[in-house]
Write an enzyme that holds these catalytic residues in place. Structure first.
Site, PDB file in Angstrom:
ATOM      1  N   GLN A 125      -3.070 -10.803   6.459  1.00  0.00           N
ATOM      2  CA  GLN A 125      -2.429 -11.111   5.176  1.00  0.00           C
ATOM      3  C   GLN A 125      -0.939 -11.400   5.373  1.00  0.00           C
ATOM      4  O   GLN A 125      -0.362 -11.139   6.425  1.00  0.00           O
ATOM      5  CB  GLN A 125      -2.598  -9.917   4.218  1.00  0.00           C
ATOM      6  CG  GLN A 125      -2.166  -8.590   4.811  1.00  0.00           C
ATOM      7  CD  GLN A 125      -2.847  -7.394   4.178  1.00  0.00           C
ATOM      8  OE1 GLN A 125      -3.368  -7.465   3.073  1.00  0.00           O
ATOM      9  NE2 GLN A 125      -2.858  -6.275   4.880  1.00  0.00           N
TER      10      GLN A 125
ATOM     11  N   ASP B 285      -8.177   3.904  -0.544  1.00  0.00           N
ATOM     12  CA  ASP B 285      -6.880   3.452  -1.061  1.00  0.00           C
ATOM     13  C   ASP B 285      -6.703   2.010  -0.630  1.00  0.00           C
ATOM     14  O   ASP B 285      -5.926   1.700   0.270  1.00  0.00           O
ATOM     15  CB  ASP B 285      -5.793   4.358  -0.477  1.00  0.00           C
ATOM     16  CG  ASP B 285      -4.402   3.936  -0.919  1.00  0.00           C
ATOM     17  OD1 ASP B 285      -4.278   3.055  -1.789  1.00  0.00           O
ATOM     18  OD2 ASP B 285      -3.431   4.486  -0.361  1.00  0.00           O
TER      19      ASP B 285
END
Lengths: 277, 277
Positions: free
Chosen positions: B31, B157
């Site tokens: 990313q 998470d």
């Protein structure tokens, strides 16, 4: 067309919504008024560039500013709304069977007219001249000076404490609110975001505590308002909203409010509790 | 310089924050990674253009994703965190005295490195190699396939269910989570906004309910996340978060979480309850 409306939530933060169409743009004696149809929230009322309400999430604000105080009082008969020109607050107030008279004092007649035309699902009680409703276009601050021992509940449904809303956050106004309430009356005011308006919240809480034996703050999640978390400050002469009877809180069809929300909305995160110390 | 960072919260809605300085911009195998210093929120981590955490409001997300499950379980010893590359979740996990080992599996090592450099207050447990912490850079999905009857608590998470986070929202992953938990284990996953991600919430809830006898959703207010209202989905084999012992919930200094928030966060507005039917 790639049209966006932008709101300065703070001087360093903007929320921008993509707009299908601008339905109204005008100027009253008090403010700039616009209604836009947005992709995300549908039709929205915008005053002086600030998002006031949208047809998509207005139910949250209006249910919470009305049902929490009205279900805290065991039998509210006379209710006063200061501001609330879109009509959503009064729409919820008249739903309560026990309410006999719902007065509303809005300073800006053009806001009322524009909302009746473009946001009819919000202003329906005004459009149909609901028999309980007594709508007055005028100054809420002057109105409060004249009233004494008159109302069970006063709801201050104001815009931000700038422009026409400014005088609704002063000690003099709160003293008149106290005076206008009956001996067991209570009032609620919208008091902005616990994230971005901490000084205001601390100030209002301190002022209300000097007048009312019971002062409480409660929260609701409203995506079109800054930070998404909005707070309401309640001053009450007798009834504690947390002790209010669960049995009262039945009968209305709601999309946000329920009897558990009534109580949990008063549960505050630690950092919010700190603002009230 | 008038510099702003913009996040597309939905295709029709943007949040823009004024930026003092860009501290890091780079690209990992997974990313785009950026850290900016904003006027409103201070330093922020941004992955593929999505605001992940800020030093101003990270405490809310991290306290709520950790303390709610860890105080629901009477004595969690082994905790696994999937994702959580900024280190805030693991920082809260290791504060619990009963925790003996806190494993963390984060797919993107560059996120860890960048956070240790630019967000040290969030990643402090990673910076100081906390003795309870076992940090592994790797694929959480693969990790889950190997584990069996091993953890008291698993915390997912993750980022949004696009890009590297996508595989963490599948039935196969949830089945492996169930298998990796002990007989009285429980897990929590962040599941986005009840306003903007209703299909996801309904889907995750349905999947978790097929596996876990106790499935609950809870809410927290996080201003940097879309709509400001964020939800977490919990699947538990034995312990009910609402019945959990109040006595457990003491001892840590928190800024959002408290024992009343623990319970009230499970109280859902009517329109959110509808998503879970």
């Amino acid at each position: 067309m790639n049209l966006w409306i932008s709101e300065a939530q703070t001087k360093d933060l903007e929320l921008r919504a993509r707009v299908k169409e601008t339905l109204f743009m005008g100027k009253s004696d008090f403010q700039e008024i616009a209604v836009v149809d947005s992709h995300q929230f549908g039709r929205m009322l915008v005053l002086d560039g600030v998002f006031q309400t949208s047809v998509t999430d207005e139910f949250i604000y209006h249910e919470m500013i009305v049902h929490v105080p009205l279900y805290t009082h065991p039998s509210p008969k006379k209710v006063l709304v200061i501001g609330g020109g879109d009509g959503g607050t009064i729409r919820e107030v008249v739903k309560h069977e026990c309410v006999e008279k719902a007065e509303m004092v809005e300073i800006d007649g053009l806001v009322v007219d524009v909302c009746k035309k473009f946001l009819p699902e919000i202003s329906e009680a005004m459009i149909h001249n609901h028999p309980k409703l007594e709508l007055k276009i005028g100054d809420g601050i002057s109105h409060m000076k004249q009233a004494e021992n008159k109302y069970d509940i006063i709801i201050v449904d104001c815009s931000d404490p700038i422009g026409p809303g400014k005088g609704l956050f002063t000690p003099a106004f709160y003293t008149n609110v106290y005076k206008a309430l009956k001996d067991d009356g209570l009032f609620v005011q919208q008091t902005e975001s616990p994230f971005y308006h901490q000084e205001l919240i601390t100030y209002v809480n301190k002022e209300i505590r000097q007048l009312f034996p019971i002062t409480k703050m409660y929260l609701a999640n409203i995506p079109t308002y800054p930070s998404g978390l909005h707070c309401f400050t309640m001053g009450s002469k007798k009834y504690d909203p947390i002790q209010s009877s669960v049995e009262n809180q039945q009968g209305l069809t709601t999309r946000y409010y329920n009897k558990d929300i009534h109580r949990s909305s008063f549960v505050l995160p630690n950092f919010v509790q700190e603002l009230l110390k």
